[in-house]
Design a protein around this motif. Structure first.
Motif, short mmCIF file in Angstrom:
data_model
loop_
_atom_site.label_atom_id
_atom_site.label_comp_id
_atom_site.label_asym_id
_atom_site.label_seq_id
_atom_site.Cartn_x
_atom_site.Cartn_y
_atom_site.Cartn_z
N PRO A 1 0.84 -1.20 0.00
CA PRO A 1 0.00 0.00 0.00
C PRO A 1 0.88 1.25 0.00
O PRO A 1 2.03 1.22 0.44
CB PRO A 1 -0.78 -0.12 1.31
N PHE A 2 0.34 2.33 -0.50
CA PHE A 2 1.07 3.58 -0.49
C PHE A 2 1.28 4.03 0.95
O PHE A 2 0.38 3.93 1.78
CB PHE A 2 0.32 4.67 -1.25
N LYS A 3 2.45 4.56 1.23
CA LYS A 3 2.77 5.02 2.57
C LYS A 3 1.80 6.12 3.01
O LYS A 3 1.41 6.18 4.18
CB LYS A 3 4.21 5.51 2.64
N VAL A 4 1.39 6.97 2.09
CA VAL A 4 0.48 8.05 2.44
C VAL A 4 -0.84 7.51 2.98
O VAL A 4 -1.44 8.10 3.89
CB VAL A 4 0.26 9.01 1.24
N ASN A 5 -1.30 6.37 2.46
CA ASN A 5 -2.54 5.78 2.97
C ASN A 5 -2.37 5.31 4.41
O ASN A 5 -3.25 5.50 5.24
CB ASN A 5 -2.98 4.63 2.07
N LEU A 6 -1.21 4.71 4.70
CA LEU A 6 -0.95 4.29 6.07
C LEU A 6 -0.79 5.50 6.99
O LEU A 6 -1.23 5.48 8.14
CB LEU A 6 0.30 3.41 6.13
N ASP A 7 -0.18 6.56 6.47
CA ASP A 7 -0.05 7.80 7.24
C ASP A 7 -1.43 8.36 7.61
O ASP A 7 -1.66 8.77 8.75
CB ASP A 7 0.73 8.86 6.47
N LEU A 8 -2.32 8.38 6.63
CA LEU A 8 -3.67 8.90 6.88
C LEU A 8 -4.44 8.04 7.87
O LEU A 8 -5.16 8.56 8.73
CB LEU A 8 -4.44 9.03 5.55
N LEU A 9 -4.29 6.73 7.75
CA LEU A 9 -4.97 5.85 8.70
C LEU A 9 -4.40 6.02 10.11
O LEU A 9 -5.14 6.00 11.09
CB LEU A 9 -4.86 4.39 8.24
N ARG B 1 -5.82 9.13 11.46
CA ARG B 1 -7.22 8.90 11.85
C ARG B 1 -7.30 8.20 13.20
O ARG B 1 -8.11 8.55 14.06
CB ARG B 1 -7.92 8.07 10.78
N THR C 1 -8.84 0.76 13.64
CA THR C 1 -8.12 1.42 12.54
C THR C 1 -6.67 0.95 12.51
O THR C 1 -6.11 0.67 11.44
CB THR C 1 -8.19 2.95 12.70
N CYS D 1 -4.41 -1.07 9.72
CA CYS D 1 -3.07 -0.69 9.26
C CYS D 1 -2.12 -1.87 9.32
O CYS D 1 -1.35 -2.11 8.38
CB CYS D 1 -2.50 0.43 10.14
#
Length: 187
Positions: free
Chosen positions: A9-17, A20, A36, A40
């Protein structure tokens, strides 16, 4: 779900999760934050942030054994993660197992010699054990690998203050505040 053969997965998606989950925790929704963070971990089990965050939430809830199990699981995925090793060392130290904590801090520093929190934690533990020269060496190494870390300078200030070296303590605090003028602990 990410697999060894599939795309990460893109790191930015993990950052956003992760962000959150922090927001949910701040609002008091610990179950939502845990869910959440579990998501992750399932997306990228090699990302230690979710393991550490989940362990901290479980420790806050009083489930120390669950926190330990989560960090151990994270280390099974990423055995040489300095972040996971240092977090596990901190948990172990809070449980009163200083010998094991020192081993974990040392392993974290060996896994990533540029990981300043491991050097700081190791130095502070050695200071509590009255091994002052070894503690000073660890703190000097932390300062050498992270000279722009306000936290390292703050700890160095505390170190000098405890030694009665007030001029050196003032200088370390001044540098810490230059790097982060909003750090209340340094003030």
């Amino acid at each position: 779900v990410w697999t060894e053969n599939g795309p990460k997965p893109f790191k930015v998606n993990l950052d956003l999760l992760s962000f959150r989950a922090r927001m949910l925790e701040r609002r008091g929704d610990f179950e939502g934050a845990l869910a959440t963070l579990e998501w992750c971990s399932s997306l990228d089990p090699n990302d230690g942030r979710s393991w550490i965050s989940r362990a901290r939430l479980r420790e806050k809830a009083g489930a120390i054994d669950d926190a330990k199990a989560l960090l151990e699981e994270g280390l099974r995925w990423e055995p040489s993660s300095a972040y996971l090793l240092q977090a596990y060392g901190a948990l172990t130290e809070r449980r009163g197992e200083s010998d094991e904590a020192l081993e974990l801090y040392t392993a974290a520093a060996k896994a990533n010699p540029r990981h300043a929190p491991a050097w700081v934690a190791c130095g502070l533990l050695l200071e509590r054990r009255r091994q002052y020269e070894a503690a000073a060496q660890c703190l000097r190494l932390a300062n050498a690998v992270a000279p722009s870390s306000y936290y390292v300078w703050q700890v160095m200030g505390e170190w000098h203050k405890r030694r009665g070296e007030l001029g050196s303590a003032r200088e370390a605090y001044r540098r810490s505040l230059q790097l982060n003028s909003k750090n209340a602990a340094t003030y």
